[in-house]
Design a protein around this motif. Structure first.
Motif, PDB file in Angstrom:
ATOM      1  N   ALA A 569       0.834  -1.205   0.000  1.00 34.65           N
ATOM      2  CA  ALA A 569       0.000   0.000   0.000  1.00 34.65           C
ATOM      3  C   ALA A 569       0.871   1.259   0.000  1.00 34.65           C
ATOM      4  O   ALA A 569       0.566   2.238  -0.701  1.00 34.65           O
ATOM      5  CB  ALA A 569      -0.936  -0.006   1.206  1.00 34.65           C
ATOM      6  N   ALA A 570       1.964   1.231   0.758  1.00 39.66           N
ATOM      7  CA  ALA A 570       2.872   2.387   0.782  1.00 39.66           C
ATOM      8  C   ALA A 570       3.531   2.583  -0.590  1.00 39.66           C
ATOM      9  O   ALA A 570       3.680   3.723  -1.061  1.00 39.66           O
ATOM     10  CB  ALA A 570       3.927   2.184   1.861  1.00 39.66           C
ATOM     11  N   ALA A 571       3.913   1.476  -1.229  1.00 40.46           N
ATOM     12  CA  ALA A 571       4.522   1.573  -2.566  1.00 40.46           C
ATOM     13  C   ALA A 571       3.528   2.146  -3.566  1.00 40.46           C
ATOM     14  O   ALA A 571       3.889   2.959  -4.425  1.00 40.46           O
ATOM     15  CB  ALA A 571       5.012   0.201  -3.014  1.00 40.46           C
ATOM     16  N   LEU A 572       2.270   1.738  -3.439  1.00 41.07           N
ATOM     17  CA  LEU A 572       1.244   2.241  -4.348  1.00 41.07           C
ATOM     18  C   LEU A 572       1.069   3.752  -4.211  1.00 41.07           C
ATOM     19  O   LEU A 572       0.967   4.472  -5.211  1.00 41.07           O
ATOM     20  CB  LEU A 572      -0.090   1.530  -4.071  1.00 41.07           C
ATOM     21  N   GLU A 573       1.053   4.240  -2.974  1.00 39.55           N
ATOM     22  CA  GLU A 573       0.853   5.672  -2.768  1.00 39.55           C
ATOM     23  C   GLU A 573       2.012   6.487  -3.339  1.00 39.55           C
ATOM     24  O   GLU A 573       1.839   7.659  -3.703  1.00 39.55           O
ATOM     25  CB  GLU A 573       0.669   5.966  -1.274  1.00 39.55           C
ATOM     26  N   ALA A 574       3.196   5.876  -3.437  1.00 43.48           N
ATOM     27  CA  ALA A 574       4.349   6.587  -3.992  1.00 43.48           C
ATOM     28  C   ALA A 574       4.404   6.517  -5.515  1.00 43.48           C
ATOM     29  O   ALA A 574       5.212   7.193  -6.135  1.00 43.48           O
ATOM     30  CB  ALA A 574       5.642   6.005  -3.407  1.00 43.48           C
ATOM     31  N   MET A 575       3.527   5.694  -6.101  1.00 45.53           N
ATOM     32  CA  MET A 575       3.527   5.529  -7.555  1.00 45.53           C
ATOM     33  C   MET A 575       2.843   6.701  -8.245  1.00 45.53           C
ATOM     34  O   MET A 575       1.907   7.290  -7.709  1.00 45.53           O
ATOM     35  CB  MET A 575       2.791   4.243  -7.951  1.00 45.53           C
ATOM     36  N   GLU A 576       3.320   7.008  -9.433  1.00 47.24           N
ATOM     37  CA  GLU A 576       2.648   7.992 -10.273  1.00 47.24           C
ATOM     38  C   GLU A 576       1.799   7.229 -11.288  1.00 47.24           C
ATOM     39  O   GLU A 576       2.333   6.545 -12.151  1.00 47.24           O
ATOM     40  CB  GLU A 576       3.660   8.878 -11.003  1.00 47.24           C
ATOM     41  N   CYS A 577       0.489   7.344 -11.148  1.00 44.34           N
ATOM     42  CA  CYS A 577      -0.421   6.645 -12.041  1.00 44.34           C
ATOM     43  C   CYS A 577      -0.973   7.609 -13.081  1.00 44.34           C
ATOM     44  O   CYS A 577      -0.936   8.824 -12.901  1.00 44.34           O
ATOM     45  CB  CYS A 577      -1.579   6.015 -11.249  1.00 44.34           C
ATOM     46  N   TYR A 578      -1.501   7.047 -14.144  1.00 41.05           N
ATOM     47  CA  TYR A 578      -2.028   7.870 -15.223  1.00 41.05           C
ATOM     48  C   TYR A 578      -3.174   8.749 -14.724  1.00 41.05           C
ATOM     49  O   TYR A 578      -3.316   9.889 -15.127  1.00 41.05           O
ATOM     50  CB  TYR A 578      -2.513   6.972 -16.357  1.00 41.05           C
TER      51      TYR A 578
END
Length: 624
Positions: A569-578
């Protein structure tokens, strides 16, 4: 002034001429040849210890499956990565666009086996029966009656639904419905098709064609790095084995018994990639309420000797065990087909064949996957049976007719709680008000008239007889007011669970949301109910059978493990999504993803390194 001719003066190609198209194709071929000669798509890593100041871009298109040629959908999805790769290459970055081809799992094996069955049945080349011949065969089987297909446990169909003898593919018919025809439409000569009975041949044949088509599309792939999955590629195979040893050492892979959507024909769990339909469908858990038959009369008298040890029970599937204090009767579909099936400890369960089959895969019957039917029944045979129902204030209640029961969901037996179910309230009122309806199904007055609505749950805004209040508000006249009944259920059910308060029983005064799991566990512990699961919707495997839910002992990835979930979940929040919508889709997935069955017994792939009787399933061998 411009010397460009006006549109009316522009040279036009003659009808049937393809000169303009051919010119574009020549330009394309020349450009692609130059790209190949100059190795413009080769991606070399920086030397050890050397930085990459220009920046890097790595793009990945999910491996397309190699049970056929690539199609327009692949091209559409590929175009997004192709455009992104070209953009980053123009920006001067070091770009790697690699491409794999997926061969793991059931689809190729299922196609190869299907072709093998066709050739064994219809010859080589096959001579398939015409539509008219198939319809005649189906009509003859239907005329012969249910016993023509085998014994009572052979699985009668739902008589309320039309059922042909063709498969889903055959019912659509048209060219390409058989595996032979599908391969013919892919451009294969008839003499080559028999070789596709061997799954390994698919892995050798289709990946080069996929590469050919992607090259023609102009994709900037470094083809030195292309690969297929499965143990036919020792490099990818060793990579996946390393990945799973790593997960095993970290405690991320465990062996356990869990409910999973399961293909009886394949003898293993059926994950999304293994399905012809029903992607995303999971198990739905019910509580089976054991309603004991007090008098074995009519056709059920034949069970008297066999039932002496454990008794006969109508098995009512419910999602609301906390409402059992308000039962007034039990429902069955008069024209529905049921059976009395052997349970454990000498008990007999009355339910549909489909639900008995599911139950037999959940360690609730003597033989796994083989429900033993001792007596075939119709719903009419059950009318008026006196029952003893758990938690019910009445000593006995009776089986009554309900015409809206779906035998493709639950067990076909439904317990009636008219205080909180608009369907139950309306159906009970219909029987009370309509003597001719009672007469039609042979229902005695004493089975219906003495039973009134029992208040059991107080719901703010609706009181303690919510179903009655809402049906009166919406002016529901009968069971035929299906739209109003659907609206009534929406109004009552969610509010009853979230805001309702129990009025009766040992948990009176507690909120329904608190009391429900306690009541359920007490019923299970006292032997008054069983847990039962079935697919939320129909799931068809690629091998062509309808799936069940089975209790399976296998290996699982514990995606829901607290620390792993938090890190993801932490990795997801740091991701830049389209877009935020994309990120919300990931969040939703993380919300439900708990244990993922990662082992299979059948198909193609990589062997689980520490337990080689199993293969690693098709999503787990392509997910890091």
């Amino acid at each position: 002034m411009s010397s460009t001719p006006a549109p009316s003066e522009a040279p036009e190609a003659k009808e049937g001429s393809f000169s303009r198209r051919d010119l574009l194709l020549r330009i394309q071929a020349a450009a692609q040849q130059k790209w190949e000669e100059d190795k413009v798509f080769y991606a070399e890593p920086a030397a050890e210890g050397q930085a990459c100041p220009e920046g890097k871009f790595f793009g990945n298109f999910p491996y397309p499956y190699m049970n056929g040629l690539l199609h327009l959908g692949h091209a559409f999805s590929l175009s997004k990565l192709e455009f992104a790769s070209a953009y980053h290459r123009l920006c001067g970055r070091r770009v790697l666009f690699g491409q794999g081809f997926h061969c793991t799992g059931m689809p190729i094996k299922a196609c190869a086996d299907k072709l093998d069955r066709e050739l064994a049945t219809y010859g080589c080349p096959p001579k398939f029966p015409s539509d008219e011949e198939e319809e005649q065969t189906a009509a003859a089987a239907a005329a012969a009656g249910p016993q023509a297909a085998g014994d009572a446990g052979a699985g009668p169909a739902d008589p309320t639904k039309f059922s042909g003898k063709k498969s889903k593919a055959m019912s659509k018919k048209g060219a390409g419905a058989t595996q032979w025809e599908i391969l013919m439409k892919s451009g294969l000569p008839p003499e080559d098709i028999p070789r596709f009975r061997d799954p390994a041949h698919w892995l050798q044949y289709f990946p080069p064609l996929a590469e050919r088509d992607m090259r023609a599309m102009g994709c900037g792939v470094d083809w030195r790095r292309s690969f297929i999955t499965t143990d036919m590629n020792p490099y990818y195979d060793s990579f996946v084995r390393w990945q799973f040893w790593t997960l095993k050492r970290q405690g991320k892979v465990v062996k356990d018994k869990r409910y999973a959507v399961f293909s009886p024909l394949d003898g293993q769990p059926c994950a999304d990639h293994d399905r012809a339909s029903g992607e995303g469908v999971g198990p739905q858990e019910y509580t089976l309420v054991k309603m004991r038959v007090l008098e074995l009369k009519g056709k059920l008298a034949a069970l008297a000797d066999a039932a002496a040890a454990g008794g006969v029970f109508l098995m009512a599937a419910t999602l609301r065990p906390e409402t059992m204090y308000g039962q007034t009767n039990c429902w069955a579909l008069p024209d529905g087909r049921y059976g009395a099936y052997k349970g454990l400890d000498g008990e007999m369960y009355v339910m549909t064949y489909r639900s008995a089959l599911n139950l037999s895969y959940q360690e609730r019957t003597p033989k796994r996957g083989e429900p033993e039917c001792l007596l075939e029944l119709t719903g009419q045979d059950l009318m008026g049976l006196p029952l003893s129902a758990p938690s019910c204030p009445h000593e006995r209640i009776y089986v009554l007719p309900l015409l809206t029961i779906l035998t493709n969901k639950g067990t076909g037996i439904v317990t009636s709680v008219p205080s909180d179910s608009p369907d139950d309230y309306t159906a009970l009122m219909d029987l009370k008000k309509k003597p001719k309806l009672r007469e039609k199904y042979g229902i005695a007055d004493e089975w219906v008239m003495p039973f009134e609505v029992l208040p059991i749950i107080d719901i703010p805004g609706f009181g303690d007889c919510a179903a009655q209040v809402v049906c009166e508000q919406l002016k529901v006249q009968s069971q035929n007011d299906t739209a109003k009944l659907a609206e009534a259920k929406q109004m009552v059910y969610l509010k009853g669970f979230t805001d309702g308060v129990m009025k009766v029983g040992p948990h009176a005064g507690r909120k329904v949301s608190e009391a429900k799991p306690i009541i359920k566990e007490a019923m299970l512990a006292d032997g008054l109910a069983l847990l039962y699961s079935e697919p939320e919707k129909v799931v068809m495997s690629r091998s062509g059978d309808e799936c069940v839910v089975a209790l399976t002992d296998q290996w699982y990835l514990v995606y829901g493990e607290e620390a792993w979930h938090a890190a993801t979940a932490a990795a997801l929040e740091a991701m830049e999504c389209y877009s935020e919508e994309t990120k919300n889709g990931f969040r939703h997935c993380l919300g439900w993803l708990q244990q993922w069955a990662c082992s299979r017994s059948f198909g193609l792939g990589t062997r689980l390194p520490w337990d080689e009787q199993y293969l690693i399933e098709s999503l787990s061998d392509s997910t890091i």
